[in-house]
Design a protein around this motif. Structure first.
Motif, mmCIF file in Angstrom:
data_model
loop_
_atom_site.group_PDB
_atom_site.id
_atom_site.type_symbol
_atom_site.label_atom_id
_atom_site.label_comp_id
_atom_site.label_asym_id
_atom_site.label_seq_id
_atom_site.Cartn_x
_atom_site.Cartn_y
_atom_site.Cartn_z
ATOM 1 N N ALA A 226 -4.257 -0.862 -8.584
ATOM 2 C CA ALA A 226 -3.818 -0.417 -7.226
ATOM 3 C C ALA A 226 -3.271 -1.617 -6.243
ATOM 4 N N THR A 227 -3.842 -2.669 -6.429
ATOM 5 C CA THR A 227 -3.044 -3.953 -5.620
ATOM 6 C C THR A 227 -1.890 -3.919 -6.064
ATOM 7 N N GLU A 228 -1.458 -4.175 -7.571
ATOM 8 C CA GLU A 228 -0.182 -4.363 -7.977
ATOM 9 C C GLU A 228 0.560 -3.289 -7.521
ATOM 10 N N GLN A 229 0.175 -2.388 -7.425
ATOM 11 C CA GLN A 229 1.153 -0.902 -7.147
ATOM 12 C C GLN A 229 1.318 -1.097 -5.581
ATOM 13 N N MET A 230 0.391 -1.387 -4.649
ATOM 14 C CA MET A 230 0.580 -1.791 -3.149
ATOM 15 C C MET A 230 1.805 -2.743 -3.115
ATOM 16 N N SER A 231 1.414 -4.003 -3.822
ATOM 17 C CA SER A 231 2.668 -4.777 -3.661
ATOM 18 C C SER A 231 4.066 -4.026 -4.098
ATOM 19 N N ALA A 232 4.004 -3.372 -5.108
ATOM 20 C CA ALA A 232 5.379 -2.779 -5.514
ATOM 21 C C ALA A 232 5.901 -2.088 -4.227
ATOM 22 N N TRP A 233 4.931 -1.228 -3.846
ATOM 23 C CA TRP A 233 5.546 -0.288 -2.616
ATOM 24 C C TRP A 233 5.904 -1.079 -1.678
ATOM 25 N N ASP B 128 14.068 -7.582 1.358
ATOM 26 C CA ASP B 128 14.843 -9.089 1.955
ATOM 27 C C ASP B 128 13.416 -10.040 1.897
ATOM 28 N N LEU B 129 12.410 -9.601 1.538
ATOM 29 C CA LEU B 129 10.909 -10.476 1.279
ATOM 30 C C LEU B 129 10.588 -10.608 -0.190
ATOM 31 N N THR B 130 10.014 -11.636 -0.681
ATOM 32 C CA THR B 130 9.698 -11.732 -2.026
ATOM 33 C C THR B 130 8.187 -11.439 -2.050
ATOM 34 N N PHE B 131 7.509 -11.096 -3.231
ATOM 35 C CA PHE B 131 6.208 -10.705 -3.549
ATOM 36 C C PHE B 131 5.621 -11.297 -4.650
ATOM 37 N N PRO B 132 4.278 -11.500 -5.028
ATOM 38 C CA PRO B 132 3.931 -12.240 -6.080
ATOM 39 C C PRO B 132 4.386 -11.809 -7.287
ATOM 40 N N GLN B 133 4.621 -10.522 -7.448
ATOM 41 C CA GLN B 133 5.253 -9.766 -8.935
ATOM 42 C C GLN B 133 6.669 -10.411 -9.093
ATOM 43 N N ALA C 217 7.962 -13.518 -7.376
ATOM 44 C CA ALA C 217 8.287 -15.051 -6.955
ATOM 45 C C ALA C 217 7.226 -15.582 -7.436
ATOM 46 N N GLY C 218 5.755 -15.299 -7.933
ATOM 47 C CA GLY C 218 4.593 -16.000 -8.082
ATOM 48 C C GLY C 218 4.046 -16.732 -7.050
ATOM 49 N N GLU C 219 3.960 -18.013 -7.169
ATOM 50 C CA GLU C 219 3.034 -18.652 -6.304
ATOM 51 C C GLU C 219 4.296 -19.074 -4.928
ATOM 52 N N GLU C 220 5.277 -19.030 -4.950
ATOM 53 C CA GLU C 220 6.385 -19.095 -4.161
ATOM 54 C C GLU C 220 6.462 -17.906 -3.396
ATOM 55 N N SER C 221 6.044 -16.760 -3.306
ATOM 56 C CA SER C 221 6.280 -15.478 -2.541
ATOM 57 C C SER C 221 5.946 -15.511 -1.278
ATOM 58 N N ASP C 222 6.968 -14.914 -0.516
ATOM 59 C CA ASP C 222 7.022 -14.877 1.237
ATOM 60 C C ASP C 222 5.715 -14.184 1.413
ATOM 61 N N ILE C 223 5.152 -13.105 0.773
ATOM 62 C CA ILE C 223 4.057 -12.460 1.254
ATOM 63 C C ILE C 223 2.914 -12.616 0.163
ATOM 64 N N ARG C 224 1.746 -13.003 0.727
ATOM 65 C CA ARG C 224 0.431 -13.161 -0.211
ATOM 66 C C ARG C 224 -0.373 -11.738 -0.163
ATOM 67 N N ILE C 225 -0.848 -11.412 -1.506
ATOM 68 C CA ILE C 225 -1.399 -10.404 -1.667
ATOM 69 C C ILE C 225 -2.609 -10.460 -2.553
ATOM 70 N N ALA C 226 -3.735 -9.854 -1.931
ATOM 71 C CA ALA C 226 -5.034 -9.940 -2.554
ATOM 72 C C ALA C 226 -5.777 -8.558 -2.486
ATOM 73 N N HIS C 227 -6.841 -8.328 -3.390
ATOM 74 C CA HIS C 227 -7.699 -7.229 -3.380
ATOM 75 C C HIS C 227 -9.219 -7.856 -3.009
ATOM 76 N N MET D 265 -3.288 -12.152 -6.169
ATOM 77 C CA MET D 265 -2.366 -11.961 -7.292
ATOM 78 C C MET D 265 -1.958 -13.299 -7.750
ATOM 79 N N THR D 266 -2.103 -14.388 -6.961
ATOM 80 C CA THR D 266 -1.817 -15.719 -7.434
ATOM 81 C C THR D 266 -2.767 -16.410 -6.828
ATOM 82 N N ALA D 267 -2.852 -17.844 -7.232
ATOM 83 C CA ALA D 267 -3.977 -18.773 -6.779
ATOM 84 C C ALA D 267 -3.654 -18.938 -5.123
ATOM 85 N N LYS D 268 -2.487 -19.009 -4.799
ATOM 86 C CA LYS D 268 -2.275 -19.292 -3.237
ATOM 87 C C LYS D 268 -2.613 -18.206 -2.542
ATOM 88 N N CYS D 269 -2.572 -16.899 -3.128
ATOM 89 C CA CYS D 269 -2.922 -15.510 -2.542
ATOM 90 C C CYS D 269 -4.313 -15.865 -2.409
#
Length: 420
Positions: free
Chosen positions: A129-136, A143-148, A150-160, A184-188
């Motif tokens: 569900a967290t990955e699905q939320m990030s996809a939505w 205009d923003l990047t997400f962990p799925q 850009a990985g650790e360099e994403s603009d937005i941090r996502i976690a459950h 979703m990444t260590a930085k998240c």
């Protein structure tokens, strides 16, 4: 880097206490809920749920200007989504999780997201569900990047980060309990820990998002299986004319045995729900978890059948009366003791089915609510003394503290909690 503004989406039994705890640490909190009545109540410094200590916290943080409620999201540095995850309406025997509330919350906050923001899904959810939320969110904000992406360099941090609190003790447990942090990444994960350490004294344990989702489901499925064992024992003992309460007490004297207590079923927004999230994902493998669910879901019908027998016995002992003359008392409607929460309550389910099938009167005592929901028909709420004195059949469904004395000295008694 500290947080100056936090938004909590969903101001229910988890969202409001969480918002209150952050606000009590002098952080500006924007609480968002679609329920205008709840928003207005909170902005008056009042609460729309029953939870010890929470009313004082909300009153203080609203008065000090640290918490405000609204129906529309506003910019913040962190967004915590704490909305329901019910089931879709379907004839399928295995319920399918409904993620539409999470989807709606994601699309609502998407326009106000900016680079560097943190989004945490707190809602108990099926794996993925967290990955699905990030996809939505990514679809709504290209205009923003997400962990799925850009990985650790994403603009937005996502976690459950699932909540793990007990209704009636939420304020204390939010602070003291360990917290599972599934970034979703260590930085998240690191950013999420920074947020929760604002008030959490327990340990923040890092894992990935999928394992964090599964951890919460596993905890509640474990309890469901154990309760199912106790409930099955109670039905077996009834047939064998054995006192199940005495039996469990004796068995638990073994140093490595700890059987839980049976009841009228399993309710609430966690234990009665979360195992289905596992079953729905892996229906061919979750055999024990599925069986436990079926055992616990069958217990209310077993209680209802016991009431039918009690009515029959009463009429045989009182041949001048008809079923219409028989009044049934239901003691407790909440899903567990000393709270007002009726969600997935087997006690409420039993009372409603009794009212539907019984031609006489069905009365109920629920000390933690002032009125019944609009969807509850044919049940009258009354005081303990009134209901006790007016009733012929007594059904103890919830062991509220008000019921912990022997209130009913009557053979026409079904005590599903073993306190009378």
């Amino acid at each position: 880097m500290s947080f100056n503004n936090i938004s909590v989406i969903g101001l229910g039994y988890i969202g409001l206490p969480t918002a209150g705890m952050f606000a009590s640490r002098k952080i500006k909190v924007i609480g968002v809920d679609v329920n205008q009545k709840a928003v207005d109540t909170i902005n008056r410094g009042e609460i729309h749920i029953v939870e010890p200590e929470l009313d004082m916290i909300v009153r203080a943080v609203v008065a000090e200007g640290y918490l405000k409620a609204t129906t529309k999201p506003e910019p913040a540095e962190a967004f915590l989504i704490a909305v329901p995850t019910p089931f879709k309406k379907s004839d399928n025997p295995i319920p399918e999780p409904d993620l539409s509330y999470i989807e709606a919350a994601s699309k609502a906050i998407a326009p106000v997201l900016k680079k560097g923001d943190l989004v945490i899904l707190e809602s108990t959810s099926p794996v993925g569900a967290t990955e699905q939320m990030s996809a939505w969110l990514a679809d709504a904000r290209p205009d923003l990047t997400f962990p799925q992406q850009a990985g650790e360099e994403s603009d937005i941090r996502i976690a459950h980060c699932p909540e793990r609190v007990l209704p009636g003790h939420v304020v204390r447990e939010l602070v003291e309990n360990d917290r599972v942090i599934g970034g979703m990444t260590a930085k998240c994960s690191t950013r999420a820990i920074e947020l929760y350490k604002t008030f959490v004294k327990g340990e923040c344990v890092v894992t990935n998002a999928r394992t964090a989702e599964m951890a919460k489901l596993t905890e509640n499925s474990f309890r469901d299986v154990n309760i199912a064992f106790a409930n099955e024992l109670s039905m077996i003992c009834d047939k064998l004319d054995i006192n199940v309460w005495e039996l469990i007490k004796l068995a638990n004297r073994h140093p490595r045995v700890n059987i839980l207590q049976p009841g009228p079923g399993v309710g609430g927004h966690c234990i009665a729900v979360d195992p289905w999230f596992i079953v729905s994902k892996t229906p061919d493998d979750a055999k024990l978890i599925l069986t436990a669910r079926l055992v616990n879901d069958s217990k209310p019908e077993w209680v209802i059948n016991k009431v039918k027998v009690a009515i029959s016995d009463f009429l045989q002992a009182n041949p001048t009366k008809t079923a219409k003359d028989v009044t049934i008392a239901c003691y407790g409607l909440a899903f567990k003791p000393d709270i007002d929460d009726l969600r997935e309550s087997p006690a409420l389910d039993i009372a409603m089915k009794l009212a539907e099938m019984h031609v006489g009167t069905v009365l109920a005592v629920e000390p933690n609510i002032d009125s019944l929901p609009l969807y509850v028909d044919y049940i009258s709420l009354g005081t303990l003394d009134y209901v006790r004195d007016k009733s012929d059949i007594h059904v103890l469904l919830v062991d509220h503290k008000e019921f912990k004395v022997n209130l009913v000295n009557n053979l026409n008694l079904i005590d599903t909690k073993g306190i009378w």
